[in-house]
Design a protein around this motif. Sequence first.
Motif, PDB file in Angstrom:
ATOM      1  N   UNK A  10      36.509  34.614  46.331  1.00  0.00           N
ATOM      2  CA  UNK A  10      36.460  33.156  46.393  1.00  0.00           C
ATOM      3  C   UNK A  10      37.059  32.516  45.140  1.00  0.00           C
ATOM      4  N   UNK A  11      36.923  33.164  44.001  1.00  0.00           N
ATOM      5  CA  UNK A  11      37.555  32.649  42.777  1.00  0.00           C
ATOM      6  C   UNK A  11      39.067  32.657  42.944  1.00  0.00           C
ATOM      7  N   UNK A  12      39.622  33.771  43.410  1.00  0.00           N
ATOM      8  CA  UNK A  12      41.068  33.858  43.626  1.00  0.00           C
ATOM      9  C   UNK A  12      41.503  32.875  44.708  1.00  0.00           C
ATOM     10  N   UNK A  13      40.710  32.738  45.751  1.00  0.00           N
ATOM     11  CA  UNK A  13      41.028  31.804  46.826  1.00  0.00           C
ATOM     12  C   UNK A  13      41.157  30.380  46.286  1.00  0.00           C
ATOM     13  N   UNK A  14      40.210  29.956  45.472  1.00  0.00           N
ATOM     14  CA  UNK A  14      40.235  28.601  44.913  1.00  0.00           C
ATOM     15  C   UNK A  14      41.468  28.392  44.033  1.00  0.00           C
ATOM     16  N   UNK A  15      41.848  29.410  43.310  1.00  0.00           N
ATOM     17  CA  UNK A  15      42.992  29.313  42.418  1.00  0.00           C
ATOM     18  C   UNK A  15      44.317  29.290  43.185  1.00  0.00           C
ATOM     19  N   UNK A  26      39.617  42.982  50.923  1.00  0.00           N
ATOM     20  CA  UNK A  26      39.337  44.368  51.322  1.00  0.00           C
ATOM     21  C   UNK A  26      38.134  44.955  50.586  1.00  0.00           C
ATOM     22  N   UNK A  27      37.809  44.425  49.408  1.00  0.00           N
ATOM     23  CA  UNK A  27      36.690  44.941  48.618  1.00  0.00           C
ATOM     24  C   UNK A  27      35.344  44.324  48.989  1.00  0.00           C
ATOM     25  N   UNK A  28      35.359  43.257  49.790  1.00  0.00           N
ATOM     26  CA  UNK A  28      34.091  42.655  50.213  1.00  0.00           C
ATOM     27  C   UNK A  28      33.396  43.651  51.140  1.00  0.00           C
ATOM     28  N   UNK A  29      32.142  43.979  50.887  1.00  0.00           N
ATOM     29  CA  UNK A  29      31.490  45.038  51.661  1.00  0.00           C
ATOM     30  C   UNK A  29      31.022  44.613  53.052  1.00  0.00           C
ATOM     31  N   UNK A  58      51.372  36.219  44.751  1.00  0.00           N
ATOM     32  CA  UNK A  58      50.019  36.581  44.318  1.00  0.00           C
ATOM     33  C   UNK A  58      49.110  36.990  45.474  1.00  0.00           C
ATOM     34  N   UNK A  59      49.478  36.666  46.702  1.00  0.00           N
ATOM     35  CA  UNK A  59      48.592  36.831  47.856  1.00  0.00           C
ATOM     36  C   UNK A  59      48.122  38.271  48.056  1.00  0.00           C
ATOM     37  N   UNK A  60      49.029  39.206  48.114  1.00  0.00           N
ATOM     38  CA  UNK A  60      48.667  40.605  48.404  1.00  0.00           C
ATOM     39  C   UNK A  60      47.703  41.157  47.349  1.00  0.00           C
ATOM     40  N   UNK A  61      48.065  41.040  46.088  1.00  0.00           N
ATOM     41  CA  UNK A  61      47.280  41.655  45.024  1.00  0.00           C
ATOM     42  C   UNK A  61      45.994  40.887  44.716  1.00  0.00           C
ATOM     43  N   UNK A  62      46.061  39.564  44.725  1.00  0.00           N
ATOM     44  CA  UNK A  62      44.921  38.788  44.270  1.00  0.00           C
ATOM     45  C   UNK A  62      43.983  38.339  45.386  1.00  0.00           C
ATOM     46  N   UNK A  63      44.498  38.232  46.609  1.00  0.00           N
ATOM     47  CA  UNK A  63      43.654  37.717  47.668  1.00  0.00           C
ATOM     48  C   UNK A  63      43.346  38.771  48.729  1.00  0.00           C
ATOM     49  N   UNK A  64      44.370  39.398  49.259  1.00  0.00           N
ATOM     50  CA  UNK A  64      44.131  40.373  50.318  1.00  0.00           C
ATOM     51  C   UNK A  64      43.395  41.596  49.785  1.00  0.00           C
TER      52      UNK A  64
END
Length: 106
Positions: free
Chosen positions: A83-88, A32-35, A22-28
């Motif tokens: 952060x939601x994905x990180x927590x999960x 990359x989308x954080x401005x 899940x790391x590449x798609x859900x976290x990395x």
Amino acid sequence: MSETKITVIYDNPTDPAAFESAYEAEQLEAARRIPGYLRLEASKVWPKEDGSPTPAYRMIDLYYPDYATAVDAVSTPEAGAFFEAMARLSTGGVRVLMSDVEVPSH
């Protein structure tokens, strides 16, 4: 003026294979989308030669031109999704740091 760095330290997950899947798609990709960042670094901790657990598993570093820009970035919807994905995904624990970069690499 020094840069500000946001570091996410992922501790060893309870299921490394599930984390990696899940790391590449859900976290990395979410990171990359954080401005506003100047650069992004992602790293994986080398395994220890004796087979004992490492002090951490992976890290993501986001570099910003200053503290105010970093603070603005973490309040965006894109950061919220990250952060939601990180927590999960961080089943082994996670730490988030905001640091003053005293010696920029460029």
